[in-house]
Design an enzyme around this catalytic site. Structure first.
Site, PDB file in Angstrom:
ATOM      1  N   TRP A 113       5.835 -11.995   5.134  1.00  0.00           N
ATOM      2  CA  TRP A 113       4.512 -11.540   4.734  1.00  0.00           C
ATOM      3  C   TRP A 113       3.437 -12.527   5.186  1.00  0.00           C
ATOM      4  O   TRP A 113       2.362 -12.111   5.609  1.00  0.00           O
ATOM      5  CB  TRP A 113       4.469 -11.306   3.240  1.00  0.00           C
ATOM      6  CG  TRP A 113       3.208 -10.691   2.708  1.00  0.00           C
ATOM      7  CD1 TRP A 113       2.509 -11.080   1.609  1.00  0.00           C
ATOM      8  CD2 TRP A 113       2.504  -9.535   3.227  1.00  0.00           C
ATOM      9  NE1 TRP A 113       1.411 -10.272   1.414  1.00  0.00           N
ATOM     10  CE2 TRP A 113       1.389  -9.305   2.391  1.00  0.00           C
ATOM     11  CE3 TRP A 113       2.713  -8.693   4.321  1.00  0.00           C
ATOM     12  CZ2 TRP A 113       0.473  -8.273   2.620  1.00  0.00           C
ATOM     13  CZ3 TRP A 113       1.801  -7.658   4.547  1.00  0.00           C
ATOM     14  CH2 TRP A 113       0.708  -7.458   3.707  1.00  0.00           C
TER      15      TRP A 113
ATOM     16  N   LYS B 289       3.864 -12.478  -5.875  1.00  0.00           N
ATOM     17  CA  LYS B 289       3.775 -11.585  -7.018  1.00  0.00           C
ATOM     18  C   LYS B 289       4.750 -12.027  -8.099  1.00  0.00           C
ATOM     19  O   LYS B 289       5.885 -12.393  -7.796  1.00  0.00           O
ATOM     20  CB  LYS B 289       4.092 -10.146  -6.594  1.00  0.00           C
ATOM     21  CG  LYS B 289       3.169  -9.616  -5.509  1.00  0.00           C
ATOM     22  CD  LYS B 289       3.611  -8.279  -4.962  1.00  0.00           C
ATOM     23  CE  LYS B 289       2.698  -7.808  -3.844  1.00  0.00           C
ATOM     24  NZ  LYS B 289       3.102  -6.513  -3.274  1.00  0.00           N
TER      25      LYS B 289
ATOM     26  N   GLY C 269      -0.732  -4.763  -2.271  1.00  0.00           N
ATOM     27  CA  GLY C 269      -0.735  -3.323  -2.070  1.00  0.00           C
ATOM     28  C   GLY C 269       0.587  -2.846  -1.504  1.00  0.00           C
ATOM     29  O   GLY C 269       1.551  -3.615  -1.383  1.00  0.00           O
TER      30      GLY C 269
ATOM     31  N   THR D 160       2.854  -2.506   0.973  1.00  0.00           N
ATOM     32  CA  THR D 160       3.036  -3.070   2.313  1.00  0.00           C
ATOM     33  C   THR D 160       4.468  -3.536   2.530  1.00  0.00           C
ATOM     34  O   THR D 160       5.046  -4.195   1.677  1.00  0.00           O
ATOM     35  CB  THR D 160       2.109  -4.282   2.516  1.00  0.00           C
ATOM     36  OG1 THR D 160       2.336  -5.234   1.468  1.00  0.00           O
ATOM     37  CG2 THR D 160       0.641  -3.874   2.492  1.00  0.00           C
TER      38      THR D 160
ATOM     39  N   LYS E 118       6.352  -3.870 -10.529  1.00  0.00           N
ATOM     40  CA  LYS E 118       6.862  -2.777  -9.678  1.00  0.00           C
ATOM     41  C   LYS E 118       8.288  -2.998  -9.195  1.00  0.00           C
ATOM     42  O   LYS E 118       9.058  -2.036  -9.044  1.00  0.00           O
ATOM     43  CB  LYS E 118       5.908  -2.534  -8.521  1.00  0.00           C
ATOM     44  CG  LYS E 118       5.595  -3.770  -7.662  1.00  0.00           C
ATOM     45  CD  LYS E 118       6.373  -3.833  -6.389  1.00  0.00           C
ATOM     46  CE  LYS E 118       5.991  -5.014  -5.529  1.00  0.00           C
ATOM     47  NZ  LYS E 118       6.715  -5.035  -4.242  1.00  0.00           N
TER      48      LYS E 118
ATOM     49  N   ASP F  56       1.769   0.393  -4.575  1.00  0.00           N
ATOM     50  CA  ASP F  56       2.898  -0.515  -4.358  1.00  0.00           C
ATOM     51  C   ASP F  56       4.141  -0.005  -5.077  1.00  0.00           C
ATOM     52  O   ASP F  56       5.267  -0.126  -4.582  1.00  0.00           O
ATOM     53  CB  ASP F  56       2.528  -1.912  -4.866  1.00  0.00           C
ATOM     54  CG  ASP F  56       3.251  -3.018  -4.126  1.00  0.00           C
ATOM     55  OD1 ASP F  56       4.082  -2.713  -3.255  1.00  0.00           O
ATOM     56  OD2 ASP F  56       2.992  -4.199  -4.417  1.00  0.00           O
TER      57      ASP F  56
ATOM     58  N   THR G 108       7.731   0.798  -3.209  1.00  0.00           N
ATOM     59  CA  THR G 108       8.903   0.001  -3.563  1.00  0.00           C
ATOM     60  C   THR G 108       9.998   0.853  -4.180  1.00  0.00           C
ATOM     61  O   THR G 108      11.187   0.528  -4.061  1.00  0.00           O
ATOM     62  CB  THR G 108       8.495  -1.119  -4.536  1.00  0.00           C
ATOM     63  OG1 THR G 108       7.354  -1.797  -4.011  1.00  0.00           O
ATOM     64  CG2 THR G 108       9.614  -2.120  -4.728  1.00  0.00           C
TER      65      THR G 108
ATOM     66  N   SER H 107      12.984  -1.706   0.649  1.00  0.00           N
ATOM     67  CA  SER H 107      12.777  -2.529  -0.541  1.00  0.00           C
ATOM     68  C   SER H 107      14.104  -3.123  -0.995  1.00  0.00           C
ATOM     69  O   SER H 107      15.059  -2.394  -1.277  1.00  0.00           O
ATOM     70  CB  SER H 107      12.173  -1.678  -1.667  1.00  0.00           C
ATOM     71  OG  SER H 107      12.327  -2.315  -2.917  1.00  0.00           O
TER      72      SER H 107
ATOM     73  N   ASN I 180      14.711  -4.470  -3.770  1.00  0.00           N
ATOM     74  CA  ASN I 180      14.930  -4.114  -5.163  1.00  0.00           C
ATOM     75  C   ASN I 180      15.498  -2.705  -5.300  1.00  0.00           C
ATOM     76  O   ASN I 180      16.438  -2.477  -6.055  1.00  0.00           O
ATOM     77  CB  ASN I 180      13.611  -4.241  -5.933  1.00  0.00           C
ATOM     78  CG  ASN I 180      13.093  -5.661  -5.921  1.00  0.00           C
ATOM     79  OD1 ASN I 180      13.515  -6.501  -6.685  1.00  0.00           O
ATOM     80  ND2 ASN I 180      12.153  -5.944  -5.013  1.00  0.00           N
TER      81      ASN I 180
ATOM     82  N   GLU J 240      13.653  -9.815  -6.222  1.00  0.00           N
ATOM     83  CA  GLU J 240      12.618 -10.304  -7.130  1.00  0.00           C
ATOM     84  C   GLU J 240      12.663  -9.626  -8.486  1.00  0.00           C
ATOM     85  O   GLU J 240      12.355 -10.231  -9.511  1.00  0.00           O
ATOM     86  CB  GLU J 240      11.241 -10.101  -6.503  1.00  0.00           C
ATOM     87  CG  GLU J 240      11.023 -10.823  -5.183  1.00  0.00           C
ATOM     88  CD  GLU J 240      11.367  -9.952  -3.982  1.00  0.00           C
ATOM     89  OE1 GLU J 240      12.186  -9.025  -4.132  1.00  0.00           O
ATOM     90  OE2 GLU J 240      10.820 -10.206  -2.895  1.00  0.00           O
TER      91      GLU J 240
END
Length: 374
Positions: free
Chosen positions: A25, A119, A147, A149, A209, A262, A266, A272, A274, A299
């Site tokens: 990122w 985050k 956001g 992304t 999220k 977001d 996700t 993702s 997660n 995360e």
């Protein structure tokens, strides 16, 4: 009818931006800043990676073969990266933010804004990332860029929209605020920022999220379809709104890019980590065997603890986050955790309605989830 465009005055972009963190990122944001015409310095610890970016204009470790703008100046000396910088994008992992932000506060010129792009919630203090930065690097604006992304798509120039939020200075006009200037600084043909002054509302979305995405992934892995994901996304959004309000944010902010946008991304893509982690758990893969046993950072597993710890301190019940915590941290069987959530008392969707009654088919709920998660 088109909205009338009202001039807020002249907005001056930040001409020199330091991006602290050379992961996926951080590199993607450096690409955006460079394409927007900013003088962009990208700091990272790894000298070999810095050399690769400088010579091949690739970050193969994190972004594969995506070409990066030649104007990016990678470096390993943080003082050099911050010298004369007008704004900082802090893009290191959340667990390192306290130490790195303190170093930035020591090296960057007074008043230079820090936009923290990690985050989460700090485990020991319950602080959102912006509050943490304000504590260790006081006396400067603190903001975020967040956001829906994925770094690779952003770096490749796919049309992307984000929210740029920052603390406000009452002595400045709207056009002079740090968030407005950063939005101007990052706008390109494909990268479109929106501006907000609601730091709590924006940051809560990013913190929660990933937890909701794990729940959606588990259901998808078990073979449940779009109905199930839509329900979890919607009710998860409500949990995000409630937490944001408790922290001084606005519900409508959470319905924007940094929250709902977001969340949808996700919770809907195997890109993702997660969602992918949840899918594997829903397929019956044990926790220590997901991602074929590789040490992949998920995360949402950490956030499930920090988010619910904070919610408990605030006296707020977040049932989906509690369910994910029970599965990922407490070792509760998935069938029991989901049945407990789905068989909870029925209540009104609107918070203003005083209504609740026991689930009339609680036993059927338990059987239903036990069939999917034996």
């Amino acid at each position: 009818m088109d909205k009338k465009i009202t001039s807020l005055g002249t907005t001056h972009p930040f001409d020199r931006i330091a991006v602290i963190g050379g992961g996926a990122w951080g590199t993607a944001l450096a690409s955006v800043a460079a394409r927007a015409g900013r003088e962009t310095r990208l700091w990272m610890r790894d000298a070999e990676l810095a050399s690769e970016i400088a010579t091949t204009h690739r970050n193969s470790r994190y972004l594969g073969k995506i070409g990066l703008p030649h104007a990016i100046r990678p470096m390993t000396d943080m003082a050099a990266a911050l010298k004369d910088a007008e704004a900082v994008l802090l893009v290191t992992p959340s667990v390192t933010i306290r130490a790195v932000a303190a170093e930035i506060g020591r090296l960057a010129a007074p008043g230079v804004p820090i936009f923290v792009c990690a985050k989460g919630i700090e485990a020991e203090t319950g602080l959102l990332m912006s509050a943490l930065v304000e504590e260790v690097a006081p006396g400067r604006p603190v903001g975020t860029v967040t956001g829906p992304t994925f770094a690779a798509e952003t770096a490749a120039g796919h049309p992307t929209a984000v929210t740029v939020a920052c603390t406000t200075d009452p002595g400045l006009s709207a056009s002079e605020q740090a968030a407005t200037r950063m939005a101007m600084s990052l706008t390109t043909g494909s990268f479109r920022p929106y501006v907000s002054d609601d730091m709590a509302g924006v940051e809560v979305g990013g913190a929660v999220k990933n937890v909701i995405a794990i729940a959606c992934g588990i259901l998808a892995g078990a073979g449940f379809g779009d109905n199930s994901r839509a329900a979890i996304i919607t009710r998860g959004l409500d949990e995000m709104k409630e937490l944001a309000v408790r922290l001084g944010g606005r519900r409508e902010t959470v319905a924007g890019l940094g929250g709902l946008g977001d969340l949808i991304l996700t919770c809907s893509s195997r890109q993702s980590r997660n969602f992918s982690y949840g899918m594997q758990r829903g397929q019956g893969i044990p926790d220590d065997k997901v991602f074929e046993g590789r040490p992949v950072v998920v995360e949402g597993r950490h956030a499930a603890i920090t988010v619910t710890d904070l919610a408990r301190r605030l006296g707020l019940h977040m049932p989906i986050c509690e369910m994910v915590r029970a599965i990922t941290a407490d070792g509760q069987p998935i069938a029991i955790a989901f049945a407990g959530y789905w068989a909870a008392p029925i209540h009104a969707e609107a918070r203003t309605a005083d209504l609740a009654f026991e689930h009339p088919a609680a036993e059927a709920v338990t059987r239903h989830f036990e069939e999917k998660f034996p």
